[in-house]
Design a protein around this motif. Structure first.
Motif, PDB file in Angstrom:
ATOM      1  N   ARG A  56       0.830  -1.203   0.000  1.00  0.00           N
ATOM      2  CA  ARG A  56       0.000   0.000   0.000  1.00  0.00           C
ATOM      3  C   ARG A  56       0.870   1.260   0.000  1.00  0.00           C
ATOM      4  N   TRP A  57       1.867   1.257   0.864  1.00  0.00           N
ATOM      5  CA  TRP A  57       2.629   2.477   1.132  1.00  0.00           C
ATOM      6  C   TRP A  57       3.497   2.875  -0.066  1.00  0.00           C
ATOM      7  N   VAL A  58       4.222   1.926  -0.635  1.00  0.00           N
ATOM      8  CA  VAL A  58       5.007   2.184  -1.846  1.00  0.00           C
ATOM      9  C   VAL A  58       4.833   1.007  -2.815  1.00  0.00           C
ATOM     10  N   PRO A  59       3.789   1.049  -3.646  1.00  0.00           N
ATOM     11  CA  PRO A  59       3.647   0.006  -4.664  1.00  0.00           C
ATOM     12  C   PRO A  59       4.702   0.214  -5.749  1.00  0.00           C
ATOM     13  N   THR A  60       5.362  -0.848  -6.148  1.00  0.00           N
ATOM     14  CA  THR A  60       6.475  -0.686  -7.086  1.00  0.00           C
ATOM     15  C   THR A  60       6.034  -0.123  -8.431  1.00  0.00           C
ATOM     16  N   ASP A  61       4.864  -0.504  -8.896  1.00  0.00           N
ATOM     17  CA  ASP A  61       4.337   0.081 -10.145  1.00  0.00           C
ATOM     18  C   ASP A  61       3.257   1.081  -9.764  1.00  0.00           C
ATOM     19  N   PRO A  62       3.576   2.385  -9.770  1.00  0.00           N
ATOM     20  CA  PRO A  62       2.600   3.358  -9.276  1.00  0.00           C
ATOM     21  C   PRO A  62       1.508   3.707 -10.279  1.00  0.00           C
ATOM     22  N   MET A  63       1.611   3.192 -11.509  1.00  0.00           N
ATOM     23  CA  MET A  63       0.639   3.630 -12.512  1.00  0.00           C
ATOM     24  C   MET A  63       0.375   2.547 -13.554  1.00  0.00           C
ATOM     25  N   PHE A  64      -0.899   2.311 -13.835  1.00  0.00           N
ATOM     26  CA  PHE A  64      -1.303   1.526 -15.005  1.00  0.00           C
ATOM     27  C   PHE A  64      -2.324   2.345 -15.779  1.00  0.00           C
ATOM     28  N   SER A  65      -2.577   1.995 -17.022  1.00  0.00           N
ATOM     29  CA  SER A  65      -3.385   2.868 -17.883  1.00  0.00           C
ATOM     30  C   SER A  65      -4.558   2.147 -18.524  1.00  0.00           C
ATOM     31  N   ARG A  66      -5.551   2.920 -18.869  1.00  0.00           N
ATOM     32  CA  ARG A  66      -6.717   2.402 -19.571  1.00  0.00           C
ATOM     33  C   ARG A  66      -7.063   3.311 -20.749  1.00  0.00           C
ATOM     34  N   VAL A  91      -6.258   8.376 -23.155  1.00  0.00           N
ATOM     35  CA  VAL A  91      -5.670   7.413 -22.218  1.00  0.00           C
ATOM     36  C   VAL A  91      -5.875   7.951 -20.807  1.00  0.00           C
ATOM     37  N   LEU A  92      -6.412   7.099 -19.934  1.00  0.00           N
ATOM     38  CA  LEU A  92      -6.560   7.477 -18.530  1.00  0.00           C
ATOM     39  C   LEU A  92      -5.518   6.709 -17.723  1.00  0.00           C
ATOM     40  N   HIS A  93      -4.570   7.435 -17.152  1.00  0.00           N
ATOM     41  CA  HIS A  93      -3.548   6.812 -16.310  1.00  0.00           C
ATOM     42  C   HIS A  93      -4.070   6.729 -14.879  1.00  0.00           C
ATOM     43  N   LEU A  94      -3.907   5.579 -14.279  1.00  0.00           N
ATOM     44  CA  LEU A  94      -4.428   5.357 -12.930  1.00  0.00           C
ATOM     45  C   LEU A  94      -3.262   5.398 -11.951  1.00  0.00           C
ATOM     46  N   ASN A  95      -3.205   6.455 -11.152  1.00  0.00           N
ATOM     47  CA  ASN A  95      -2.112   6.570 -10.197  1.00  0.00           C
ATOM     48  C   ASN A  95      -2.441   5.763  -8.932  1.00  0.00           C
ATOM     49  N   VAL A  96      -2.057   4.512  -9.019  1.00  0.00           N
ATOM     50  CA  VAL A  96      -2.274   3.556  -7.941  1.00  0.00           C
ATOM     51  C   VAL A  96      -1.643   4.048  -6.632  1.00  0.00           C
ATOM     52  N   ALA A  97      -0.438   4.584  -6.732  1.00  0.00           N
ATOM     53  CA  ALA A  97       0.312   4.988  -5.537  1.00  0.00           C
ATOM     54  C   ALA A  97      -0.420   6.093  -4.784  1.00  0.00           C
ATOM     55  N   SER A  98      -1.006   7.035  -5.522  1.00  0.00           N
ATOM     56  CA  SER A  98      -1.739   8.115  -4.883  1.00  0.00           C
ATOM     57  C   SER A  98      -3.044   7.596  -4.278  1.00  0.00           C
ATOM     58  N   ALA A 139      -6.694  -4.262   8.039  1.00  0.00           N
ATOM     59  CA  ALA A 139      -6.484  -4.749   6.679  1.00  0.00           C
ATOM     60  C   ALA A 139      -7.577  -4.252   5.748  1.00  0.00           C
ATOM     61  N   ARG A 140      -7.178  -3.764   4.590  1.00  0.00           N
ATOM     62  CA  ARG A 140      -8.102  -3.328   3.539  1.00  0.00           C
ATOM     63  C   ARG A 140      -7.386  -3.442   2.224  1.00  0.00           C
ATOM     64  N   ALA A 141      -8.100  -3.798   1.184  1.00  0.00           N
ATOM     65  CA  ALA A 141      -7.444  -3.952  -0.112  1.00  0.00           C
ATOM     66  C   ALA A 141      -6.916  -2.621  -0.620  1.00  0.00           C
ATOM     67  N   SER A 142      -5.680  -2.632  -1.121  1.00  0.00           N
ATOM     68  CA  SER A 142      -5.137  -1.471  -1.820  1.00  0.00           C
ATOM     69  C   SER A 142      -5.098  -1.813  -3.305  1.00  0.00           C
ATOM     70  N   PHE A 143      -4.621  -0.880  -4.126  1.00  0.00           N
ATOM     71  CA  PHE A 143      -4.536  -1.125  -5.561  1.00  0.00           C
ATOM     72  C   PHE A 143      -3.138  -1.530  -6.006  1.00  0.00           C
ATOM     73  N   ALA A 144      -2.284  -1.970  -5.060  1.00  0.00           N
ATOM     74  CA  ALA A 144      -0.908  -2.317  -5.436  1.00  0.00           C
ATOM     75  C   ALA A 144      -0.879  -3.391  -6.518  1.00  0.00           C
TER      76      ALA A 144
END
Ligand code: HEM
Ligand code: SF4
Lengths: 412, 85
Positions: free
Chosen positions: A293-303, A321-328, A348-353
């Motif tokens: 959660r705190w530092v996901p190695t891939d901070p961004m994926f796109s759609r 293109v919409l970039h999804l800033n997972v880290a934020s 515990a809660r799901a993050s987007f990592a």
């Protein structure tokens, strides 16, 4: 086993985030992006522009959904916006064009598919990646690599864990599951950007497993069958297996290495937390989840936006293109209290990592098993493990692939 | 959180997210679809975390009279697992 064959200098060149092999994803970015992302998230859930430009990265950086110079670019920052995008894959597709699985390339692999095509491919491989299979991965490919790598430095009293330890484990795991011996694993990593060269190495293995299956992943892939909605039975062609193998190498080696390094750095920077985890290994799970959660190695994926849509106050045109800033999103105060704090005891809660929606990481349970096995073995075998006070402490770097600089440790 | 959890087998893709957050409640069948092994295997709060974590919305709370927990078929009859309704 033969991990001494894994040459240290060669691993360093291949895996150092700042080395030439990694600079294309923004590996030379060294600032702390989180305050910038927090400000952007507070200003609006969606901004126009690519994440690296909005962050102030001076150069061009590549990742999924980039560079796409002919499209408009937007970036989403809030948990709610990412959740909405992930859960609506019809509006936010994983590819800007149709996928032709008869052509064996990474660009035609599952991660870019949509709808029933994606479901069918994912359904074929999912059984090898469920939590119950973690033990199969651990015993066959993870544990031995972990122990052998520790053997390399256990008598030295010091080590640099990021490259000497974390980097090699995921590569050895995936190539091992392909039936490739460890001494060839780095050769494959070195030619990773050259799909034809990787496929060349896989051709004889796939042929051999079709003749005589073994207890490995390629054998499972050549045997896997699945019925589609019309009751027609599907099997993976050689080309589809190559594309999937390429995807695993790309998606599963660098990611897990860097996330393991991030986890170790977080624990080593907090000796009291490390001590608690050493005492009670059940705490390793929340420590890993919190690091994700705190530092996901891939901070961004796109759609890719498939129709004009008004999205969290911003008009997104079809084709954008919409970039999804997972880290934020993972530090959105709307979902987590004190989000910037690293706290392994938070609820515990799901993050987007590992992403979200139908493309959520296939390898997440393998990755967790690798990180758990790796960190736990270090704690078992290296008494009094601590950061080297005379060396530079680990720093987080990288734009689209984040990880730590080095993890210099002492023990004994 | 009155009610019980139902699994939509058509939507479930076998990600295993629910098993991470409520490992004593959910398991996978041989098709890697989620099934409920013990409706009260975890606290209602943990089960709710699993519902929230499902990436494709295959888990949902159905209204019911019990005080929380999950219901569904046990693995032996998992082929007919419950669906959201
Ligand atoms: C900590 C390590 C890892 C992280 C942070 C991570 C992260 C992710 C993310 C965020 C996605 C979603 C991409 C998207 O939405 O477009 C993804 C997909 C994927 N990952 Fe991972 N991953 C990790 C390790 C692994 C490993 C070890 C494997 C394989 C052994 C793997 C295989 C895959 C595959 C095949 C997909 C595509 C799934 C699909 O399209 O349905 N990953 N990963
Ligand atoms: S989290 Fe959802 S998709 Fe994943 S296994 Fe559980 S029910 Fe299925």
């Amino acid at each position: 086993m033969t991990t001494a064959i894994l040459d240290r200098e060669r691993i360093k060149a291949l895996f150092d985030l700042r080395s030439a092999a990694n600079v294309w994803t923004g590996g030379d970015f060294e600032a702390d992006p989180y305050p910038i992302w927090a400000k952007l998230r507070e200003d609006a859930p969606v901004h126009e522009g690519t994440l690296h430009k909005l962050t102030g990265y001076p150069g061009e950086a590549m990742f999924q959904g980039l560079p796409e110079p002919d499209r408009a670019h937007f970036t989403a920052f809030s948990y709610a916006a990412l959740d909405a995008a992930y859960r609506d894959p019809e509006t936010f597709a994983s590819s800007g064009s149709a996928i032709d699985p008869t052509t064996a390339g990474l660009e035609n692999s599952m991660i870019y598919m949509g709808g029933t095509q994606h479901r069918r491919y994912r359904g074929l491989v999912q059984p090898s990646f469920v939590p119950a299979k973690a033990q199969w991965w651990l015993i066959n490919w993870i544990q031995e690599a972990v122990q052998e790598l520790i053997n390399n430095f256990v008598n030295d009293g010091r080590a640099e864990l990021n490259v000497d330890f974390c980097a090699a484990i995921p590569v050895l795991t995936i190539t091992g599951s392909f039936g490739i011996p460890p001494e060839e694993a780095l050769d494959l990593r070195a030619v990773l950007q050259d799909s034809a060269a990787v496929i060349q190495r896989l051709v004889p293995i796939v042929a051999a497993r079709r003749e005589e299956p073994k207890d490995d992943l390629i054998s499972i892939l050549v045997q896997a069958t699945m019925q589609d909605e019309d009751g027609v039975s599907h099997q993976l062609s050689d080309g589809e297996i190559y594309a999937f193998a390429l995807l695993l190498l790309h998606a599963g080696s660098g990611t897990t290495w860097k996330q393991m390094g991030i986890t170790l750095a977080n624990l080593l920077a907090r000796p009291e937390v490390l001590a608690r985890v050493r005492e009670d290994r059940a705490l390793l799970r929340p420590a890993i989840e919190e690091s994700l959660r705190w530092v996901p190695t891939d901070p961004m994926f796109s759609r890719y936006v498939t129709k004009d849509v008004e999205f969290f106050g911003t008009e997104l045109p079809k084709g954008a293109v919409l970039h999804l800033n997972v880290a934020s999103a993972n530090r959105d105060p709307a979902r987590w209290t004190n989000p910037d704090e690293f706290d392994i005891s938070r609820q515990a809660r799901a993050s987007f990592a590992f992403g979200g929606g139908p493309h959520i990481c296939l390898g997440m349970h393998v990755a967790r098993a690798e990180i758990r096995a790796g960190v736990s073995a270090l704690l078992d075998r290296l008494p009094n493990l601590r950061l080297d006070p005379d060396a530079e402490a680990p720093r987080f770097i990288g734009m689209y692939e984040r990880g730590v600089t080095e993890i210099p440790v002492l023990f004994g | 959180m009155a009610g019980h959890v139902v699994i939509d087998r058509e939507l479930c893709l076998g990600s295993g997210m629910c098993l991470v957050y409520a490992p004593n409640t959910f398991a996978h069948d041989e098709q890697s679809k989620a099934v409920i092994v013990d409706p009260a295997g975890d606290s209602a709060e943990e089960i709710d975390t699993a519902v929230d974590a499902c990436p494709v919305g295959a888990l949902s709370w159905a209204p019911g009279d019990d005080t929380g927990g999950a219901t569904g078929d046990v693995p032996s009859t998992a082929g007919h697992g419950s669906t959201a309704g």
